[in-house]
Design an enzyme around this catalytic site. Structure first.
Site, PDB file in Angstrom:
ATOM      1  N   THR A 160      26.100  37.154   5.114  1.00  0.00           N
ATOM      2  CA  THR A 160      25.650  38.004   6.138  1.00  0.00           C
ATOM      3  C   THR A 160      24.381  37.177   6.611  1.00  0.00           C
ATOM      4  O   THR A 160      23.728  36.474   6.081  1.00  0.00           O
ATOM      5  CB  THR A 160      24.676  39.385   5.471  1.00  0.00           C
ATOM      6  OG1 THR A 160      25.806  40.204   4.754  1.00  0.00           O
ATOM      7  CG2 THR A 160      23.783  40.111   6.332  1.00  0.00           C
ATOM      8  N   GLU A 248      18.235  43.629  -5.256  1.00  0.00           N
ATOM      9  CA  GLU A 248      19.439  43.839  -4.102  1.00  0.00           C
ATOM     10  C   GLU A 248      19.915  45.178  -4.154  1.00  0.00           C
ATOM     11  O   GLU A 248      20.393  46.008  -3.133  1.00  0.00           O
ATOM     12  CB  GLU A 248      20.293  42.808  -4.293  1.00  0.00           C
ATOM     13  CG  GLU A 248      21.503  42.618  -3.207  1.00  0.00           C
ATOM     14  CD  GLU A 248      22.387  41.282  -3.324  1.00  0.00           C
ATOM     15  OE1 GLU A 248      21.814  40.432  -4.069  1.00  0.00           O
ATOM     16  OE2 GLU A 248      23.482  41.484  -2.828  1.00  0.00           O
ATOM     17  N   ARG A 249      20.297  45.624  -5.315  1.00  0.00           N
ATOM     18  CA  ARG A 249      20.796  47.197  -5.564  1.00  0.00           C
ATOM     19  C   ARG A 249      19.927  48.076  -5.283  1.00  0.00           C
ATOM     20  O   ARG A 249      20.208  49.078  -4.514  1.00  0.00           O
ATOM     21  CB  ARG A 249      21.165  47.266  -7.008  1.00  0.00           C
ATOM     22  CG  ARG A 249      22.375  46.139  -7.411  1.00  0.00           C
ATOM     23  CD  ARG A 249      22.408  46.286  -8.895  1.00  0.00           C
ATOM     24  NE  ARG A 249      23.544  44.950  -9.249  1.00  0.00           N
ATOM     25  CZ  ARG A 249      23.549  44.407 -10.386  1.00  0.00           C
ATOM     26  NH1 ARG A 249      22.956  44.631 -11.265  1.00  0.00           N
ATOM     27  NH2 ARG A 249      24.406  43.396 -10.434  1.00  0.00           N
ATOM     28  N   ARG A 274      27.464  73.180  18.936  1.00  0.00           N
ATOM     29  CA  ARG A 274      28.750  73.183  19.562  1.00  0.00           C
ATOM     30  C   ARG A 274      29.274  74.451  19.223  1.00  0.00           C
ATOM     31  O   ARG A 274      29.215  75.377  18.237  1.00  0.00           O
ATOM     32  CB  ARG A 274      29.771  72.299  18.360  1.00  0.00           C
ATOM     33  CG  ARG A 274      31.179  72.489  18.642  1.00  0.00           C
ATOM     34  CD  ARG A 274      31.559  71.754  19.594  1.00  0.00           C
ATOM     35  NE  ARG A 274      33.172  71.455  19.678  1.00  0.00           N
ATOM     36  CZ  ARG A 274      33.873  71.232  20.557  1.00  0.00           C
ATOM     37  NH1 ARG A 274      33.161  71.011  21.673  1.00  0.00           N
ATOM     38  NH2 ARG A 274      35.353  71.354  20.301  1.00  0.00           N
TER      39      ARG A 274
END
Ligand SMILES: Cc1cc2nc3c(=O)[nH]c(=O)nc-3n(C[C@H](O)[C@H](O)[C@H](O)COP(=O)(O)OP(=O)(O)OC[C@H]3O[C@@H](n4cnc5c(N)ncnc54)[C@H](O)[C@@H]3O)c2cc1C
Length: 402
Positions: A160, A248-249, A274
């Site tokens: 990344t 990171e997690r 809708r």
């Protein structure tokens, strides 16, 4: 959602961050997706607003806010609905630079961390290799000493920010690779490799989603890197990574919560507007119940993520809680994206629809930053093999997973 962890300061910060995204991210993110990267001007805007240094100390331009400021920031980043953008920014601010902030020399911090916090230098974290994904013991990129330099040989994949980073924090083998040592997690170091050094070859990788993340494959062919670019101690990289993986997690979990919330928000807007049968789609009980289920599950996942964040703030080696948070939230984000696409009907299946992008993007969450099965392995190991007493990080994660 109300939480004992959030104060009015966090709420005000959420408003501030959301307003920043309204002005500087949402209007441009579609172009960044098409261009497959976040432009430098945007990185600088993030830097100017202090959003790349929330977790870092003031000595290098950060603001050292508490963990819940980061959680709020990441949730709101997730709520923009652009996982490629959120991946690029979070990889830079919470993963690659984390290792600099924690373990690098002051000189390296001045040269790399400070400009990264300002948004002047873009960072990437390069761990995964073609033959070393979940199993870090297979890592084969080497950095051998030659006088005052390391000579780096090997390659990394799925990186990344790889295509537009100024530098990579690279996991390399610095110990001579004898057969036994190759299989072990010893001999790993973290090295800063400038992306413009001779011998660095960058090839973009086109993915199903996360388009703005500038993902690239890197090839290092006898790249000469000054030895003072070593982060921390030689051969200590595995320990550094194990600590970094928990953050990171946690980051992945907060982003997934925000992303899932955005899916629900857009779906709610769709079903309440809708017209179908004698009223709106939202009058139909099957749809109401589905939304109620998703909202309830998300509230639980968010509450657990906050708990994991609190645990992380007490002890950065909260391996079980951070693994659970990642497993729970990224799997849920996939289910929510899938259900929401169904509720938005065929228009949601159009390639350029918001929910189609979120559906594609959510799918990467259960792989990137450690596969879902690996999270289960870690949790099961704690539960079954190590028992309720806290495992040491080395025990709980004997074969580190990226
Ligand atoms: C969008 C994206 C961005 C990424 N960004 C980066 C980055 O910036 N830097 C970086 O270094 N890496 C990055 N990665 C790589 C990522 O960390 C790896 O994908 C991850 O570690 C898994 O490795 P792998 O894909 O090689 O899968 P493998 O290890 O080959 O595993 C394949 C599959 O097998 C299953 N599996 C694996 N291990 C086990 C097990 N123990 N038990 C049961 N099943 C198992 C899982 O389903 C897994 O998905 C990125 C990946 C993606 C998809």
């Amino acid at each position: 959602m109300r939480s004992v962890h959030l104060t009015p300061l966090h709420d005000a910060f959420r408003e501030e961050v959301s307003a920043f995204f309204d002005q500087h991210l949402r209007p441009f993110a579609e172009v960044w997706e098409m261009e497959r990267c976040i432009p430098r001007s945007a990185w600088r805007k993030f830097g100017e607003h202090g959003l790349l240094g929330l977790a870092h100390g003031p000595a290098h331009g950060g603001s050292a806010r508490d963990i819940f400021h980061s959680v709020v920031f990441l949730e709101e980043l997730g709520r923009t609905g652009y996982a490629g953008v959120r991946a690029g920014i979070s990889l830079h601010a919470y993963m690659a630079t984390h290792y600099l902030a924690r373990h690098a020399s002051d000189e390296l911090r001045r040269a790399y961390l400070a400009p990264s916090i300002r948004g002047d230098r873009i960072a990437a974290l390069a761990i995964t290799e073609r033959d070393a994904g979940s199993d870090l013991s297979r890592l084969a990129t080497t950095a051998m000493r030659d006088g005052g330099d390391y000579i780096v040989d090997g390659g990394k994949v799925f990186i990344t920010n790889g295509a537009n980073a100024d530098y990579y924090v690279v996991a390399v083998r610095t110990a001579t690779p004898v057969p036994q040592a190759r299989r072990a997690n010893t001999g790993i170091s973290l090295l800063i490799v400038d992306s413009r050094l001779p011998g660095v070859q960058i090839t973009r990788q086109e993915k199903l989603g996360w388009h703005a993340a500038a993902t690239a494959e890197l090839h290092f062919d006898k790249v000469r890197v000054p030895a003072d670019r070593l982060i921390g101690r030689e051969n200590s990289g595995f320990m550094y990574l194990m600590r970094g993986f928990q953050l990171e997690r946690l980051v992945a979990a907060a982003l997934a919560v925000g992303g899932a919330e955005h899916c629900l928000d857009t779906t709610l807007a769709h079903v309440t507007s809708r017209q179908a049968f004698d009223g709106k789609l939202s009058n139909l009980q099957a749809i109401r119940h589905r939304l109620a289920d998703m909202t309830t599950e998300l509230a639980g996942a968010r509450a657990f993520t906050y708990h994991a964040a609190w645990c992380y703030a007490q002890d950065e080696l909260s391996v079980t809680e951070c693994s659970m948070a990642k497993l729970l939230t990224t799997e849920l984000a996939c289910r929510i994206a899938d259900n929401c696409l169904q509720l938005q009907g065929a228009r949601g299946y159009l390639a350029d629809s918001d929910i189609a992008r979120m559906h594609r993007d959510a799918r990467a969450g259960t792989m990137a930053g450690g596969a879902t099965e690996v999270m289960r392995d870690i949790i099961a190991q704690q539960l079954i093999d190590l028992g309720p007493s806290r495992a040491s990080p080395r025990q709980a994660e004997s074969s580190a997973k990226t």
